[in-house]
Design an enzyme around this catalytic site. Structure first.
Site, PDB file in Angstrom:
ATOM      1  N   HIS A 178       0.804  -1.214   0.000  1.00  0.00           N
ATOM      2  CA  HIS A 178       0.000   0.000   0.000  1.00  0.00           C
ATOM      3  C   HIS A 178       0.844   1.274   0.000  1.00  0.00           C
ATOM      4  CE1 HIS A 178      -2.715   3.081   1.559  1.00  0.00           C
ATOM      5  NE2 HIS A 178      -3.569   2.467   0.763  1.00  0.00           N
ATOM      6  N   GLU A 213      -7.721 -11.074 -22.641  1.00  0.00           N
ATOM      7  CA  GLU A 213      -6.530 -11.424 -21.866  1.00  0.00           C
ATOM      8  C   GLU A 213      -6.395 -12.928 -21.693  1.00  0.00           C
ATOM      9  OE1 GLU A 213      -6.774  -9.536 -18.010  1.00  0.00           O
ATOM     10  OE2 GLU A 213      -8.905  -9.958 -17.831  1.00  0.00           O
ATOM     11  N   ASP A 234      -1.900 -10.158 -18.768  1.00  0.00           N
ATOM     12  CA  ASP A 234      -2.354 -11.537 -18.583  1.00  0.00           C
ATOM     13  C   ASP A 234      -2.243 -12.352 -19.869  1.00  0.00           C
ATOM     14  OD1 ASP A 234      -3.043 -11.925 -15.865  1.00  0.00           O
ATOM     15  OD2 ASP A 234      -4.695 -10.515 -16.124  1.00  0.00           O
ATOM     16  N   CYS A 243      -4.334  -2.141 -23.148  1.00  0.00           N
ATOM     17  CA  CYS A 243      -4.232  -1.501 -21.833  1.00  0.00           C
ATOM     18  C   CYS A 243      -3.226  -2.193 -20.918  1.00  0.00           C
ATOM     19  CB  CYS A 243      -5.607  -1.442 -21.166  1.00  0.00           C
ATOM     20  SG  CYS A 243      -6.310  -3.069 -20.846  1.00  0.00           S
TER      21      CYS A 243
END
Ligand code: PEP
Ligand code: MG
Length: 582
Positions: free
Chosen positions: A192, A432, A456, A503
């Site tokens: 994070h 993907e 992916d 993307c």
């Protein structure tokens, strides 16, 4: 001395070390006379109240400065403060054992840790870090609270912060304006604090293991956030080289930002639409800064935050609407939940092979509720601007039909309820999974757009786990199988008049972006900071030449040879300075 970790936020910073030592507050067990017991309970209540006010203030500041998803974490912390298992239990211990509040808190903490340790679940293990964070705050407030030194009140000056770890509340509280860079013993890419440092543009290296032990306080260090290096007391020539690199970065960054107002077209006038990928709503501002013409991928699952709470329909409408307003007049493409079973049912059995397991649309069969809520919010938000819905992890036409059917049902529901929404929201999908790529022509008949998720797609085409460092050298974006698949997807899109974008991370690499362009892709979505470099590359080439080069690569047998060919043929475009000029 040179330390090696994981670079998670690029940039070079040179500065003095501010070493954060994990504060270990000694806790004594004091026996209280009976008449002091209620006073002690009051002391604990006051420290809890101060902690609550502090957490609420941190939460508000995070929501204001970095966006609501970062702020959600603190809801979990605030809830912990309310939890009877925690405070009522501590009060009971003070009353029953006549001990001081510090000791009671420590006893509760030990009991709860013992409970958490019985679970092997990663989610609950993270909760145990949150528990330390919350209880640590109460302990500090018991010890005199507000006057104690804290990360919010760093000494004067600017520093490279070296710490064992930064918990979310520490990261939120940190006076970032005093921080030149961050170097941590713990952490990884998806950590994070790493995500936060990236959002703030502060160089960061994590996963250094023993940096806090090896780097003396006050030392001069260089943090190279792109390479993941921390150089301690570098020699004069090394320091000079770093400073020169830093200056080069600064000039190049400045020059590249100037491309913001320039069109993304080749020398012979062919345009490419460059959009931004975003994980957090506040990244829309960064996207605009770098000249993005829309958000091509909003990874909505980040809205769950660390608390893994599903945002409500109204909260989501507000987020999607906010994104549209910030990006006006450009489109915003929101990807529906790309999550695994652990988000659906925390603590439940995890998948033996998550990359091939029950994720995203596959979870619809088990529990459609989170998807229904999200689709309702998306259709409603779309009334306010050019929103597009993108479905991840589609394996073929039947997955698509299932999702389209649900969207149709929701349209009917909203119509009956008289809600304002947009009927004809463009729905597209991410290609993907190889089976979807091979049926791209069948899928294209039913959608408004296709976007190639190369991250992916490469993993599944080449059977190389994208998160396993042992096979990372085999993860080859320029493998001929990848290029041929992209060629076929573009052809399917053209046949059915459906735009094809990319993307995945390939779009962010100037060389790879050019080969995608050469294969016919006219929309690329990437991290905002990558846009100027890709734009500069596009502006430095002739489309006809790149098409020729890319087509020739389709018959080159290895990724290494393809790369050599591309570098040789496109070298000029890859020196950004050459392409920035008007
Ligand atoms: C992809 O798979 O290429 C993609 C864009 O999505 P993610 O990286 O979130 O899986
Ligand atoms: Mg993906």
């Amino acid at each position: 001395m040179e330390l090696k970790g994981t670079g998670v936020s690029p940039g070079i910073a040179v500065g003095q070390v501010l070493l954060v030592e994990r504060e270990i507050v000694p806790v004594f067990r004091l026996l209280l006379p009976p008449e002091a017991v209620e006073g002690e309970v009051q002391r604990l209540s006051r420290a809890v109240e101060v902690s609550r006010t502090q957490l609420q203030a941190i939460k508000d500041r995070m929501a204001r400065e970095v966006g609501i998803p970062h702020a959600y974490i603190f809801d979990a912390h605030l809830l912990m403060l309310e939890d009877p298992l925690l405070l009522d239990r501590a009060v009971a211990i003070i009353r029953e054992e006549h001990v001081n509040a510090e000791w009671a808190l420590r006893t509760v903490s030990e009991q709860l840790h013992a409970l958490f340790d019985e679970f092997s679940d990663a989610y609950l293990k993270e909760r145990s870090t949150d528990l330390d964070d919350v209880l640590g705050r109460v302990q500090i407030n018991l010890a005199g609270g507000d006057d104690a030194p804290s990360l919010a009140r760093l000494p004067r000056g600017t520093f490279v912060l070296v710490a064992p770890d930064l918990t979310p509340s520490e990261a939120a509280e940190l006076a970032w304006e005093r921080v030149l860079a961050v170097a941590l013993d713990a952490g990884s890419q998806t950590y994070h604090t790493a995500i936060l440092a990236r959002s703030l543009g502060i160089p960061a290296v994590v996963g250094l293991r023993d940096a806090t032990r090896r780097i003396p306080p006050g030392a001069l260090v260089v943090v190279d956030g792109a390479r993941g290096h921390v150089s301690v007391e570098p020699s004069a020539p090394a320091l000079e080289a770093y400073r020169a690199a830093q200056e080069r970065d600064r000039i190049e960054e400045q020059r590249l930002k100037e491309t913001r107002g320039l069109a993304s077209v080749t020398l012979d006038g062919v345009g490419v639409r460059l959009e931004a990928n975003a994980e957090f709503p506040d990244e829309a501002a960064t996207a605009i800064l770098y000249g993005a013409e829309g958000i091509g991928l909003f990874r909505s699952e980040y809205l769950l935050g660390r608390s893994r709470r599903w945002p409500t329909e109204e909260e989501q409408v507000a987020v999607y609407r906010g994104l549209l307003e910030q990006m006006t007049p450009h489109p915003v493409t929101v990807r529906t939940w790309d999550v695994g079973p652990e988000e659906l049912a925390p603590g439940g059995p995890s998948s033996p092979n998550p990359a091939l397991g029950e994720r995203a649309l596959r979870l619809l069969r088990r529990d459609p509720e989170p998807f229904r809520t999200q689709l309702r919010a998306l259709l409603r938000a779309a009334a306010h601007g050019p929103l597009r819905i993108m479905l991840p992890f589609v394996a073929g036409p039947s997955d698509l039909w299932m999702a389209l059917e649900l969207i149709e049902t929701i349209r009917g529901e909203l119509r009956r309820e008289g809600q304002a929404f947009r009927e004809d929201v463009p729905v597209g999908l991410i290609l993907e999974i190889p089976s979807a790529a091979l049926t791209a022509d069948l899928l294209a008949r039913q959608v408004a757009f296709l976007s190639v998720g190369t991250n992916d797609l490469i993993q599944y085409l080449l059977a190389v786990d994208r998160v396993d460092p042992r096979v990372s050298s085999l993860y080859e974006p320029l493998h001929p199988a990848v290029l041929r698949t992209v060629r076929d997807i573009v052809a399917a899109g053209q046949r059915h008049h459906v735009p094809v974008s990319v993307c995945g991370e390939m779009a962010a690499d100037p060389l790879q972006a050019l080969v995608l362009f050469g294969l016919g892709v006219r929309e690329l979505s990437m991290s905002p900071a990558s846009i100027p470099r890709v734009k500069a590359a596009v502006r430095g080439v002739r489309a006809a030449h790149v098409r020729e080069v890319a087509n020739a690569c389709l018959d080159v047998p290895t990724a290494a040879e393809i790369e050599t060919t591309l570098r040789r043929e496109l070298a000029q475009a890859l020196t950004p300075a050459a392409a920035v000029k008007e």
